[in-house]
Scaffold this motif. Structure first.
Motif, short mmCIF file in Angstrom:
data_model
loop_
_atom_site.label_atom_id
_atom_site.label_comp_id
_atom_site.label_asym_id
_atom_site.label_seq_id
_atom_site.Cartn_x
_atom_site.Cartn_y
_atom_site.Cartn_z
N ALA A 268 0.83 -1.09 0.14
CA ALA A 268 -0.12 0.16 -0.07
C ALA A 268 1.12 1.26 -0.12
O ALA A 268 0.51 2.27 -0.65
N ASP A 269 1.81 1.25 0.66
CA ASP A 269 2.75 2.32 0.84
C ASP A 269 3.42 2.73 -0.43
O ASP A 269 3.78 3.80 -0.93
N GLN B 164 3.02 6.09 -3.22
CA GLN B 164 4.13 6.72 -3.55
C GLN B 164 4.15 6.85 -5.10
O GLN B 164 4.32 7.86 -5.65
N ILE B 165 3.53 5.63 -5.88
CA ILE B 165 3.50 5.65 -7.25
C ILE B 165 2.70 6.62 -7.65
O ILE B 165 2.57 7.54 -8.83
N ALA B 166 1.23 6.49 -6.88
CA ALA B 166 0.09 7.47 -7.38
C ALA B 166 0.75 9.03 -7.29
O ALA B 166 0.22 9.68 -8.13
N ALA C 25 11.65 12.08 -8.59
CA ALA C 25 10.80 11.19 -7.84
C ALA C 25 10.56 10.19 -8.63
O ALA C 25 10.58 9.08 -8.14
N ALA C 26 10.21 10.17 -9.78
CA ALA C 26 9.92 8.95 -10.84
C ALA C 26 11.36 7.96 -10.96
O ALA C 26 11.13 6.72 -10.93
N ILE C 27 12.30 8.90 -11.02
CA ILE C 27 13.78 7.72 -11.22
C ILE C 27 13.88 7.35 -10.08
O ILE C 27 14.24 6.06 -9.89
N ALA C 28 13.74 7.93 -8.78
CA ALA C 28 14.17 7.42 -7.50
C ALA C 28 13.16 6.26 -7.16
O ALA C 28 13.62 5.14 -6.66
N LEU C 29 11.79 6.18 -7.51
CA LEU C 29 10.96 4.91 -7.33
C LEU C 29 11.43 3.94 -8.37
O LEU C 29 11.35 2.77 -7.70
N ALA C 30 11.84 4.19 -9.51
CA ALA C 30 12.10 3.23 -10.47
C ALA C 30 13.40 2.55 -9.80
O ALA C 30 13.52 1.09 -10.01
N ALA D 23 11.01 8.18 -0.86
CA ALA D 23 9.98 8.73 -0.23
C ALA D 23 9.93 10.23 -0.05
O ALA D 23 9.13 10.92 -0.11
N GLU D 24 11.19 10.64 0.30
CA GLU D 24 11.49 12.14 0.27
C GLU D 24 11.51 12.84 -0.88
O GLU D 24 10.56 13.75 -0.84
N ASP D 25 11.74 12.21 -1.99
CA ASP D 25 11.91 12.72 -3.53
C ASP D 25 10.23 12.72 -3.65
O ASP D 25 9.85 13.93 -4.24
N VAL D 26 9.41 11.62 -3.37
CA VAL D 26 8.17 11.86 -3.92
C VAL D 26 7.22 12.76 -3.16
O VAL D 26 6.60 13.65 -3.52
N TRP D 27 7.69 13.00 -1.88
CA TRP D 27 7.11 13.90 -0.87
C TRP D 27 7.50 15.33 -1.54
O TRP D 27 6.39 16.41 -1.63
N VAL D 28 8.62 15.83 -1.94
CA VAL D 28 8.67 17.01 -2.42
C VAL D 28 8.19 17.20 -3.80
O VAL D 28 7.60 18.21 -3.98
#
Length: 350
Positions: free
Chosen positions: A211-212, A216-218, A278-283, A290-295
């Motif tokens: 779920a987490d 983050q992807i969303a 954020a997209a690259i960090a998730l991939a 998590a920090e990149d997506v929040w920003v």
């Protein structure tokens, strides 16, 4: 910066959207049962393969990756086209992959990659995405999922609960789907109620990290969409100020308006950088993801909201009329600010 191959993908998607005049088509699509142009979606899938980008090759996809999918989401954001990319090809497909259920992946993902099957992720309760709207008792589901993207027309429902992910057929007994009115008329949202509905559990792992990760992807996908829409609003505003004449001069020549558009540009560019990071960090499953997506979520939401408000101001009275698209982008900005919830800053352990 994006690679040459990624730029070619962006150009292909943008070219097809321009050819189909997707921006003008949203008004016709808003009043249909689907809520989008099925011919446009078919062409995007057949000619560009947008739905297959982040799906592994063993399941019929291209195996390109999440950043490529989010670049497509960004291009769709420029036109507000509500095709099943965000809700199905990104969130739906990622939910199935995250479940770790290989049988479900083999059965569901090839159709998603082809664009012939759509998924809808059922998650939020009436108060938002911090709570699950549906609860599971064994393999039976009860409750109501709110704010579901494409829920009334999806071929398969993926339900996120506190005890795991479940697959449900929309035609199953105990499933009721209904579209709901939303502030953003270009985004189709629905409520899906489950009353003793039979479901198939997807995977057996711990649902919390799934779920987490899905959340983050969303947020990263939404940030990409916001960037695309914000960039278009900026471009449209600049073009308008080059042609609108007041006091014997084009209004774009006034220093005060130049400063405002320069500020819009800075917002758009900074948002673009954070969304891509954020997209690259998730991939790459970076520790800073998590920090990149929040920003990205915070920066892109603020940038899109500010730029759409400025676009309306600089377009003058015409921008608040139904005939002009500026108010549609303004409504999308306010809807996106709430979609998938507002993230709290993650705790970073040193």
């Amino acid at each position: 910066m994006i690679s040459e191959e990624q730029q070619e993908l962006v150009s292909a998607v943008r070219g097809l959207l321009v050819k189909r005049d997707a921006r003008a088509g949203i008004r016709q699509s808003m009043d249909t049962d689907l809520g989008y142009d099925p011919k446009l979606w078919a062409q995007l899938c057949e000619q560009v393969g947008v739905a297959a980008l982040a799906i592994p090759e063993e399941y019929g996809g291209f195996g390109a990756g999440l950043p490529e999918s989010l670049l497509v989401v960004g291009e769709l954001g420029r036109t507000l086209a509500d095709v099943p990319m965000l809700g199905s090809a990104v969130l739906g497909a990622q939910a199935v992959l995250l479940s770790g259920d290989s049988e479900a992946c083999e059965r569901l993902l090839p159709g998603i990659a082809e664009g012939t099957r759509t998924l809808a992720v059922c998650w939020a309760d009436a108060t938002g995405w911090d709570e699950f709207g549906v609860r599971a008792d064994g393999d039976t589901l009860d409750g109501t999922a709110h704010y579901v993207l494409g829920g009334t027309i999806a071929d398969t429902l993926i339900v996120v609960t506190a005890s795991g992910l479940f697959e449900v057929e929309p035609s199953a007994a105990g499933v009721e789907r209904r579209q709901v009115a939303a502030m953003d008329p270009s985004r189709a949202l629905s409520e899906i109620t489950f009353t003793g509905a039979a479901a198939r559990r997807l995977g057996t792992g711990d649902p919390a990290p799934v779920a987490d990760r899905l959340r983050q992807i969303a947020w990263a996908a939404l940030a990409a969409e916001q960037v695309g829409a914000a960039e278009y609003c900026l471009e449209a505003t600049v073009e308008y100020t080059k042609s609108r004449v007041q006091f014997g001069r084009v209004i774009g020549s006034f220093q005060a308006l130049k400063h405002r558009m320069a500020d819009m540009y800075v917002l758009a560019e900074s948002a673009k950088s954070t969304a891509l990071t954020a997209a690259i960090a998730l991939a790459e499953e970076s520790p800073s993801a998590a920090e990149d997506v929040w920003v990205a979520r915070r920066q892109c939401t603020e940038a899109f909201s500010t730029i759409t408000a400025e676009a309306i101001q600089l377009h003058g009275g015409i921008a608040i009329t139904w005939e002009h698209d500026a108010h549609l982008y303004f409504k999308r900005a306010h809807g996106d600010a709430q979609l998938f919830g507002t993230p709290k800053r993650p705790v970073v352990h040193s």
